[in-house]
Enzyme design. Structure first.
Site, PDB file in Angstrom:
ATOM      1  N   ARG A 153      -2.385  -5.562   3.734  1.00 20.08           N
ATOM      2  CA  ARG A 153      -3.497  -5.161   4.572  1.00 20.08           C
ATOM      3  C   ARG A 153      -4.862  -5.505   3.964  1.00 20.08           C
ATOM      4  O   ARG A 153      -5.833  -5.734   4.679  1.00 20.08           O
ATOM      5  CB  ARG A 153      -3.389  -3.656   4.819  1.00 20.08           C
ATOM      6  CG  ARG A 153      -4.221  -3.202   5.953  1.00 20.08           C
ATOM      7  CD  ARG A 153      -4.084  -1.729   6.185  1.00 20.08           C
ATOM      8  NE  ARG A 153      -4.815  -1.351   7.367  1.00 20.08           N
ATOM      9  CZ  ARG A 153      -6.116  -1.236   7.406  1.00 20.08           C
ATOM     10  NH1 ARG A 153      -6.835  -1.442   6.327  1.00 20.08           N
ATOM     11  NH2 ARG A 153      -6.721  -0.917   8.533  1.00 20.08           N
ATOM     12  N   ASP A 198       0.448   0.843   9.194  1.00 26.77           N
ATOM     13  CA  ASP A 198       1.397   0.675   8.104  1.00 26.77           C
ATOM     14  C   ASP A 198       2.013   2.015   7.742  1.00 26.77           C
ATOM     15  O   ASP A 198       1.801   3.013   8.422  1.00 26.77           O
ATOM     16  CB  ASP A 198       0.763  -0.024   6.893  1.00 26.77           C
ATOM     17  CG  ASP A 198      -0.330   0.793   6.263  1.00 26.77           C
ATOM     18  OD1 ASP A 198      -0.376   2.009   6.503  1.00 26.77           O
ATOM     19  OD2 ASP A 198      -1.142   0.213   5.539  1.00 26.77           O
TER      20      ASP A 198
HETATM   21  C1  UD1 Z   1      -8.425   1.599   0.015  1.00 30.23           C
HETATM   22  C2  UD1 Z   1      -7.309   1.371  -0.979  1.00 30.23           C
HETATM   23  C3  UD1 Z   1      -6.209   2.406  -0.841  1.00 30.23           C
HETATM   24  C4  UD1 Z   1      -6.809   3.801  -0.932  1.00 30.23           C
HETATM   25  C5  UD1 Z   1      -7.954   3.955   0.065  1.00 30.23           C
HETATM   26  C6  UD1 Z   1      -8.674   5.291  -0.052  1.00 30.23           C
HETATM   27  C7  UD1 Z   1      -7.302  -1.021  -1.291  1.00 30.23           C
HETATM   28  C8  UD1 Z   1      -6.579  -2.307  -1.108  1.00 30.23           C
HETATM   29  N1  UD1 Z   1      -6.732   0.047  -0.762  1.00 30.23           N
HETATM   30  O1  UD1 Z   1      -7.868   1.437   1.322  1.00 30.23           O
HETATM   31  O2  UD1 Z   1      -5.260   2.209  -1.901  1.00 30.23           O
HETATM   32  O3  UD1 Z   1      -5.789   4.729  -0.625  1.00 30.23           O
HETATM   33  O4  UD1 Z   1      -8.926   2.920  -0.161  1.00 30.23           O
HETATM   34  O5  UD1 Z   1      -9.110   5.504  -1.341  1.00 30.23           O
HETATM   35  O6  UD1 Z   1      -8.344  -0.973  -1.919  1.00 30.23           O
HETATM   36  N2  UD1 Z   1     -11.050   4.292   8.487  1.00 30.23           N
HETATM   37  C9  UD1 Z   1     -11.482   4.270   9.795  1.00 30.23           C
HETATM   38  N3  UD1 Z   1     -12.219   3.203  10.230  1.00 30.23           N
HETATM   39  C10 UD1 Z   1     -12.551   2.165   9.418  1.00 30.23           C
HETATM   40  C11 UD1 Z   1     -12.111   2.185   8.085  1.00 30.23           C
HETATM   41  C12 UD1 Z   1     -11.358   3.265   7.655  1.00 30.23           C
HETATM   42  O7  UD1 Z   1     -11.190   5.167  10.567  1.00 30.23           O
HETATM   43  O8  UD1 Z   1     -13.223   1.229   9.901  1.00 30.23           O
HETATM   44  C13 UD1 Z   1     -10.239   5.434   8.010  1.00 30.23           C
HETATM   45  C14 UD1 Z   1      -8.821   5.014   7.747  1.00 30.23           C
HETATM   46  O9  UD1 Z   1      -8.050   5.105   8.915  1.00 30.23           O
HETATM   47  C15 UD1 Z   1      -8.377   6.009   6.694  1.00 30.23           C
HETATM   48  C16 UD1 Z   1      -9.649   6.323   5.932  1.00 30.23           C
HETATM   49  O10 UD1 Z   1     -10.716   5.868   6.771  1.00 30.23           O
HETATM   50  O11 UD1 Z   1      -7.914   7.189   7.288  1.00 30.23           O
HETATM   51  C17 UD1 Z   1      -9.731   5.669   4.563  1.00 30.23           C
HETATM   52  O12 UD1 Z   1      -9.768   4.275   4.693  1.00 30.23           O
HETATM   53  P1  UD1 Z   1     -10.503   3.313   3.648  1.00 30.23           P
HETATM   54  O13 UD1 Z   1     -11.355   4.105   2.723  1.00 30.23           O
HETATM   55  O14 UD1 Z   1     -11.142   2.221   4.419  1.00 30.23           O
HETATM   56  O15 UD1 Z   1      -9.279   2.772   2.812  1.00 30.23           O
HETATM   57  P2  UD1 Z   1      -8.825   1.268   2.583  1.00 30.23           P
HETATM   58  O16 UD1 Z   1     -10.005   0.422   2.221  1.00 30.23           O
HETATM   59  O17 UD1 Z   1      -7.967   0.840   3.732  1.00 30.23           O
END
Ligand code: UD1
Length: 431
Positions: free
Chosen positions: A94, A118
């Protein structure tokens, strides 16, 4: 079809070395797309996800040399870069989404497959999209691809306040802003150490970024960036994994390269559980209690308790001397792991995003299945405290984020081995 066999009972003793962070190196590799020429990363972990990102960058036209032995990755980016990240790779990892910002900024267009939900819950991309739109990009979804188009003359600076401090959105918008026209102010951004690491690389490439480490980043766009050399920050989640493994087995482990300052909340929880955590030159040492005390844990964005360590907190609670509640605030479906832990004899009740855990003196071995990277590693760690031999299936998940976990555990005195399940064995098992 590999599985890991863990025979519980041994207290871990010795030292392990923490490599560079998975969650940083993947973004640093994506950031290399912002400049033509060779960006060189050092301290690169030997994990599957790095190979997937290398393949993605190659398909975009970069020449990638990943020297696993030397732990270096050299990404030589051409003047003309492609713009398509296909479904095959995004589905496998991802974090491929982190090419969205760099491609939109540098090429003016990106076609990135939309990752499906996922194993750890649906993860939106709305904050990535809203931010790029605020910078003037047109964004739409077409045949399963998120397609972005920068305005003629390129992205322009904007004031963007994230509704939630998303790690991925912060990184994509930060990278995009480095090449935008004018100033971008990013508010309520994620403050993870991996974001600081990305800022450090971008600044070394010539980007103008202020506010490193805080909740507000101010980026003054420049016309072009230059390739740079950078050492990846140590992996705090891997360091935390070893800290929990020491605590759960009542062992004594020297975590080389681990940084307590990146694990403040996790260390506080381990200490509350009765472990001793002491920073030493070049790392920290963890000494586990004979039986952990129960400790409530709730995940939050950094510097809160990391969601990636939540399965380990749950495993520790499962053998604690009393009851506690573990709360997941970031990813909705991360409790699939809890049900596997029940197969090892844990006494727990899942209620929404809370788990009530009643600790037991020990667990009992069973076949279990990893649903994601951390769940897989946490099952291996929990099995160290289970009587008998646990079979952990779905090991490919663990390979995505951990260097040879079996060799590391054997070095710490655990009875662990890896086996390849042949087709016949699988068939026999089904019959
Ligand atoms: C990254 C990490 C992951 C970690 C997470 C939180 C990587 C590759 N992965 O994932 O291991 O668990 O940070 O520390 O670095 N969300 C939205 N809209 C968006 C973006 C996010 O609703 O546009 C929500 C997601 O659904 C989720 C939450 O925000 O519930 C956290 O997501 P995010 O902080 O973006 O995590 P990742 O970058 O995907």
């Amino acid at each position: 079809m590999d599985r890991i066999l863990v025979t519980g009972g041994a207290a871990l003793e010795g030292s392990v070395t923490v490599p560079g962070a998975k969650n940083s190196v993947l973004k640093l590799m994506a950031a290399s797309l912002l400049a033509s020429g060779p960006t060189v990363l050092e301290g690169v972990p030997r994990i599957l996800d790095v190979s997937i990102m290398a393949e993605l960058l190659r398909r975009l036209g970069a020449d990638v040399e990943h020297d696993a032995a030397a732990r270096t990755c050299r990404v030589d980016v051409p003047e003309e870069v492609g713009h398509v990240a296909d479904y095959e790779l995004v589905r496998a990892m991802r974090a491929s989404i982190s090419v969205l910002g760099p491609l939109t900024a540098r090429v003016g267009r990106a076609d990135v497959a939309v990752p499906g939900g996922d194993a750890i819950g649906s993860r939106g991309l709305d904050l990535h999209v809203e931010g790029l739109r605020a910078m003037g990009a047109e964004v739409h979804v077409d045949h399963g691809y998120l397609v972005t188009q920068a305005p003629p003359g390129g992205l322009r600076g904007a004031e963007i306040t994230l509704a939630f401090p998303s790690v991925g959105a912060t990184e994509n918008l930060l990278m995009a802003a480095t090449l935008a026209r004018g100033q971008t102010v990013l508010d309520n951004v994620a403050r993870e150490p991996e974001i600081d690491d990305l800022v450090d690389l971008l600044v070394a490439m010539g980007a103008r970024v202020q506010g490193r480490g805080g909740g507000r980043l101010v980026v003054d766009g420049v016309d072009a960036l230059a390739p740079a050399r950078h050492v990846v920050v140590p992996d705090r989640v891997v360091a935390g994994t070893w800290a929990y493994a020491a605590a759960i087995t009542g062992g004594h482990v020297d975590v080389r390269g681990g940084r307590v300052e990146h694990l403040t909340m996790a260390v506080a929880k381990l200490e509350a559980a009765g472990a001793r955590v002491e920073p030493v030159e070049g790392g920290f040492v963890v000494e586990g209690p004979a039986r952990p005390r129960p400790v409530d844990v709730a995940t939050l964005p950094y510097p809160g308790f990391p969601t990636d360590l939540q399965p380990f907190a749950l495993a520790l609670a499962a053998v604690a001397d009393g009851s506690c509640v573990v709360t997941e605030n970031l990813f909705e479906a991360r409790f699939r792991f809890a049900h596997e832990l029940e197969r090892l004899g844990a006494d727990l009740v899942v209620d929404g995003h809370h788990v009530l855990v009643r600790g037991r003196p020990g667990l009992s071995a069973a076949p279990v299945e990893a649903s994601d990277i951390r769940a897989g590693a946490a099952l291996v760690v929990a099995a160290l405290r289970a009587e008998g031999t646990t079979e952990v299936h779905g090991v490919a998940h663990v390979d995505r984020g951990y260097e040879d976990v079996v060799a590391s555990l054997r070095g710490l005195g655990a009875d662990v081995r890896r086996e390849t399940v042949t087709g016949t064995e699988t068939f026999t098992a089904l019959a």
